[in-house]
Design a protein around this motif. Structure first.
Motif, PDB file in Angstrom:
ATOM      1  N   LEU A  28      86.422  63.379  10.635  1.00 53.58           N
ATOM      2  CA  LEU A  28      87.389  63.315   9.545  1.00 53.58           C
ATOM      3  C   LEU A  28      86.918  62.249   8.561  1.00 53.58           C
ATOM      4  O   LEU A  28      86.691  61.104   8.945  1.00 53.58           O
ATOM      5  CB  LEU A  28      88.768  62.939  10.101  1.00 53.58           C
ATOM      6  CG  LEU A  28      89.894  62.701   9.097  1.00 53.58           C
ATOM      7  CD1 LEU A  28      90.263  63.989   8.382  1.00 53.58           C
ATOM      8  CD2 LEU A  28      91.120  62.127   9.806  1.00 53.58           C
ATOM      9  N   GLY A  31      89.624  63.915   4.484  1.00 57.54           N
ATOM     10  CA  GLY A  31      90.624  64.839   5.020  1.00 57.54           C
ATOM     11  C   GLY A  31      91.261  65.769   4.007  1.00 57.54           C
ATOM     12  O   GLY A  31      92.211  66.474   4.333  1.00 57.54           O
ATOM     13  N   GLN A  32      90.741  65.828   2.772  1.00 57.14           N
ATOM     14  CA  GLN A  32      91.415  66.645   1.764  1.00 57.14           C
ATOM     15  C   GLN A  32      91.184  68.143   1.959  1.00 57.14           C
ATOM     16  O   GLN A  32      91.916  68.967   1.401  1.00 57.14           O
ATOM     17  CB  GLN A  32      91.022  66.196   0.353  1.00 57.14           C
ATOM     18  CG  GLN A  32      91.399  64.750   0.065  1.00 57.14           C
ATOM     19  CD  GLN A  32      92.884  64.478   0.303  1.00 57.14           C
ATOM     20  OE1 GLN A  32      93.721  64.909  -0.484  1.00 57.14           O
ATOM     21  NE2 GLN A  32      93.214  63.783   1.385  1.00 57.14           N
ATOM     22  N   ILE A  35      92.428  68.225   6.728  1.00 59.34           N
ATOM     23  CA  ILE A  35      93.836  68.148   7.154  1.00 59.34           C
ATOM     24  C   ILE A  35      94.591  69.448   6.803  1.00 59.34           C
ATOM     25  O   ILE A  35      95.297  69.978   7.657  1.00 59.34           O
ATOM     26  CB  ILE A  35      94.508  66.867   6.619  1.00 59.34           C
ATOM     27  CG1 ILE A  35      93.886  65.663   7.358  1.00 59.34           C
ATOM     28  CG2 ILE A  35      96.023  66.880   6.851  1.00 59.34           C
ATOM     29  CD1 ILE A  35      94.338  64.307   6.881  1.00 59.34           C
ATOM     30  N   PRO A  36      94.423  70.002   5.590  1.00 60.52           N
ATOM     31  CA  PRO A  36      95.029  71.324   5.348  1.00 60.52           C
ATOM     32  C   PRO A  36      94.541  72.389   6.341  1.00 60.52           C
ATOM     33  O   PRO A  36      95.317  73.255   6.757  1.00 60.52           O
ATOM     34  CB  PRO A  36      94.601  71.659   3.915  1.00 60.52           C
ATOM     35  CG  PRO A  36      94.424  70.320   3.264  1.00 60.52           C
ATOM     36  CD  PRO A  36      93.889  69.416   4.341  1.00 60.52           C
ATOM     37  N   LYS A  39      96.433  71.814   9.467  1.00 64.73           N
ATOM     38  CA  LYS A  39      97.841  72.181   9.314  1.00 64.73           C
ATOM     39  C   LYS A  39      98.051  73.688   9.411  1.00 64.73           C
ATOM     40  O   LYS A  39      99.088  74.145   9.878  1.00 64.73           O
ATOM     41  CB  LYS A  39      98.375  71.648   7.975  1.00 64.73           C
ATOM     42  CG  LYS A  39      98.579  70.136   7.995  1.00 64.73           C
ATOM     43  CD  LYS A  39      98.822  69.577   6.615  1.00 64.73           C
ATOM     44  CE  LYS A  39     100.179  69.949   6.086  1.00 64.73           C
ATOM     45  NZ  LYS A  39     100.432  69.262   4.790  1.00 64.73           N
TER      46      LYS A  39
ATOM     47  N   ASP B  40     103.645  71.401   0.892  1.00 65.49           N
ATOM     48  CA  ASP B  40     103.015  71.083   2.179  1.00 65.49           C
ATOM     49  C   ASP B  40     101.568  71.595   2.242  1.00 65.49           C
ATOM     50  O   ASP B  40     101.021  71.792   3.309  1.00 65.49           O
ATOM     51  CB  ASP B  40     103.834  71.669   3.340  1.00 65.49           C
ATOM     52  CG  ASP B  40     103.652  70.865   4.625  1.00 65.49           C
ATOM     53  OD1 ASP B  40     103.112  69.746   4.559  1.00 65.49           O
ATOM     54  OD2 ASP B  40     104.036  71.371   5.691  1.00 65.49           O
ATOM     55  N   THR B  41     100.962  71.858   1.092  1.00 63.32           N
ATOM     56  CA  THR B  41      99.573  72.338   1.068  1.00 63.32           C
ATOM     57  C   THR B  41      98.731  71.534   0.070  1.00 63.32           C
ATOM     58  O   THR B  41      97.774  72.053  -0.494  1.00 63.32           O
ATOM     59  CB  THR B  41      99.496  73.832   0.694  1.00 63.32           C
ATOM     60  OG1 THR B  41     100.171  74.024  -0.556  1.00 63.32           O
ATOM     61  CG2 THR B  41     100.132  74.711   1.747  1.00 63.32           C
ATOM     62  N   SER B  42      99.098  70.294  -0.194  1.00 65.23           N
ATOM     63  CA  SER B  42      98.331  69.372  -1.031  1.00 65.23           C
ATOM     64  C   SER B  42      98.303  69.736  -2.511  1.00 65.23           C
ATOM     65  O   SER B  42      97.469  69.230  -3.243  1.00 65.23           O
ATOM     66  CB  SER B  42      96.869  69.245  -0.570  1.00 65.23           C
ATOM     67  OG  SER B  42      96.737  69.447   0.797  1.00 65.23           O
ATOM     68  N   THR B  60      98.892  65.063   3.226  1.00 65.75           N
ATOM     69  CA  THR B  60      97.486  65.336   3.507  1.00 65.75           C
ATOM     70  C   THR B  60      96.816  64.074   4.035  1.00 65.75           C
ATOM     71  O   THR B  60      95.659  63.794   3.751  1.00 65.75           O
ATOM     72  CB  THR B  60      96.792  65.898   2.244  1.00 65.75           C
ATOM     73  OG1 THR B  60      97.628  66.932   1.708  1.00 65.75           O
ATOM     74  CG2 THR B  60      95.445  66.530   2.548  1.00 65.75           C
ATOM     75  N   LEU B  62      97.024  61.569   7.737  1.00 65.44           N
ATOM     76  CA  LEU B  62      97.629  61.300   9.042  1.00 65.44           C
ATOM     77  C   LEU B  62      98.178  59.869   9.022  1.00 65.44           C
ATOM     78  O   LEU B  62      97.571  58.976   8.420  1.00 65.44           O
ATOM     79  CB  LEU B  62      96.575  61.425  10.146  1.00 65.44           C
ATOM     80  CG  LEU B  62      95.848  62.774  10.235  1.00 65.44           C
ATOM     81  CD1 LEU B  62      94.719  62.698  11.258  1.00 65.44           C
ATOM     82  CD2 LEU B  62      96.826  63.889  10.588  1.00 65.44           C
ATOM     83  N   GLN B  65      95.687  57.361  10.045  1.00 63.05           N
ATOM     84  CA  GLN B  65      94.650  56.988   9.076  1.00 63.05           C
ATOM     85  C   GLN B  65      95.044  55.772   8.252  1.00 63.05           C
ATOM     86  O   GLN B  65      94.177  55.068   7.743  1.00 63.05           O
ATOM     87  CB  GLN B  65      94.396  58.144   8.087  1.00 63.05           C
ATOM     88  CG  GLN B  65      93.519  59.257   8.587  1.00 63.05           C
ATOM     89  CD  GLN B  65      93.403  60.313   7.506  1.00 63.05           C
ATOM     90  OE1 GLN B  65      94.342  61.058   7.243  1.00 63.05           O
ATOM     91  NE2 GLN B  65      92.265  60.370   6.846  1.00 63.05           N
TER      92      GLN B  65
END
Lengths: 265, 160
Positions: A28, A31-32, A35-36, A39, B40-42, B60, B62, B65
């Motif tokens: 990681l 994470g752009q 992370i999606p 998810k 919820d998708t940036s 986006t 954690l 982090q």
């Protein structure tokens, strides 16, 4: 998201050791993208190794007349770097056009090229400038050998990008036709006049960044937008999707190349 | 895993799973529900907060982090019961209708104004690339941000 173990190594050596010992672990960075992906449950890593606190992986410095950018350096730092703006302004401008400000504050160059999204911007700069990708295994991989296919690279499963070295070009510019929602490239063209000749790298148009050799030859003969008028781009290997048909992408490659050549001067 | 961070000037900590998002930690563990979850998708920017001074999408990231980091949310902007100039300007210029995108808009704009205290209208619109509003058409949002920039420049000058 599925559950995973989390590791936050403090050094590259520790990260490499963790990765080698966990075949189902993933790295990681910013994470752009990752992370999606987590998810949406498109990935199920046993462990996530966070590279975000490894100081040796981050930063920008001048080296051998060019610029070396640490793997976890965020796009915003590249876009605003006085060094990058002075040595390779086209690279700073490219970084400034990625995603949105929040993505640029977190997303990293190493993450972008290791992911090798077909529509990402950085692969065009890496190939267009003939950059070198440095890794945790001590390898220096030439740009032309690094990007091997859609979301595929020459990296071994337990290998980590540590930095990218960009030589200084004589002239360079990037022009992209962005998707209006995501800002990913529908077509992006990076042109550069380098010590090793003219390089034209195209992203967004096909499953993987590629060099447009016909454009390179025309520009080597004459560095001007008019020089590529007679070149035909073959659409047969280009993407067709809801955003653009292959023949439209072929057309856009020439338009973006011309804009880039004019911007490069 | 235990995470500790400074949120709106206060030291906080909590027990989270590695997969807990920062926005979940803020809303569910700390009860700071001003940071919204939109797409919820940036993409929509309703969840924008500042992490160590830079704007980021809390959906986006954690929570693990940002362990050890300093986080500012919309709840941390007003000082001493007085609205932040951006909050005041959104109020005065009707920079919202339903208000759902507003916390993210304001946190994003606050990051812009700390980098560029005197942006042009074009620069404001470019900066809002990662913030979606489905009510107002952005017109009054941009107007509010430009007005806040002006009032903040005035305050900075008065402080000299």
């Amino acid at each position: 998201m599925y559950a995973f173990d989390y590791h936050r190594p403090a050094s590259l050596a520790e990260a490499a050791q963790l990765l080698a010992g966990n075949p189902d672990a993933k790295l990681l960075a910013g994470g752009q993208t990752y992370i999606p992906t987590l998810k949406q449950r498109l990935a199920k890593p046993a462990a996530v190794i966070d590279l975000g606190r490894i100081a040796e992986l981050r930063g920008i410095r001048e080296e051998a007349g060019g610029v070396t950018i640490g793997a976890t350096t965020p796009h915003a730092e590249v876009a605003n770097s006085p060094i990058v703006k002075r040595v390779i302004p086209a690279l700073a401008a490219l970084a400034e056009g990625i995603g949105d400000p929040q993505v640029r504050n977190r997303g990293t160059i190493g993450g972008s090229i290791a992911n090798n999204d077909p529509a990402a911007d950085y692969p065009a700069a890496v190939v267009g400038l003939g950059a070198t990708v440095r890794t945790s295994k001590g390898r220096a991989i030439a740009a032309d050998d690094f990007f091997t296919g859609m979301f595929e690279t020459a990296l071994a499963p337990d290998e980590i990008v540590t930095a990218v070295h960009f030589p200084k070009p004589e002239k360079a510019a990037y022009a992209k036709f962005p998707n209006p929602a995501s800002r990913y490239a529908i077509v992006g063209v990076f042109v550069a006049k380098t010590a090793g000749g003219v390089r034209v790298a195209v992203t967004g148009a096909s499953p993987c960044v590629f060099r447009a050799t016909a454009l390179e030859q025309a520009l080597a003969a004459s560095w001007s937008a008019a020089a590529i008028d007679g070149v035909t781009i073959d659409p047969s290997n280009l993407n067709s999707d809801i955003h653009a048909q292959a023949d439209y992408r072929a057309h856009l490659i020439k338009v973006m190349a011309k804009r880039a050549i004019e911007a490069a001067g | 895993m235990r995470v500790s961070m400074t949120v709106n000037g206060k030291a906080v900590s909590g027990e989270v799973e590695p997969r807990t998002l920062l926005v979940e930690f803020l809303r569910q563990h700390l009860g700071l529900t001003g940071t919204h979850v939109g797409c919820d998708t940036s993409q929509c920017g309703c969840c924008v907060v500042h992490v160590d001074g830079a704007s980021a999408k809390a959906c986006t990231l954690l929570a693990v982090q940002v362990d050890g980091s300093t986080v500012t949310t919309i709840e941390g902007l007003a000082q001493g019961g007085k609205l932040h100039p951006l909050q005041q300007a959104f109020h005065e210029h009707h920079g919202l209708q339903c208000g759902f995108c507003t916390p993210g808009m304001i946190m994003s704009a606050a990051d812009l104004l700390q980098r560029n205290p005197d942006p042009t209208e074009h620069e404001v619109r470019e900066w809002l690339e990662g913030n979606l509003c489905r009510c107002t058409g952005y017109h009054n949002i941009v107007k509010a941000i430009l007005a806040a920039a002006q009032s903040m420049r005035g305050m900075a000058k008065a402080a000299e």
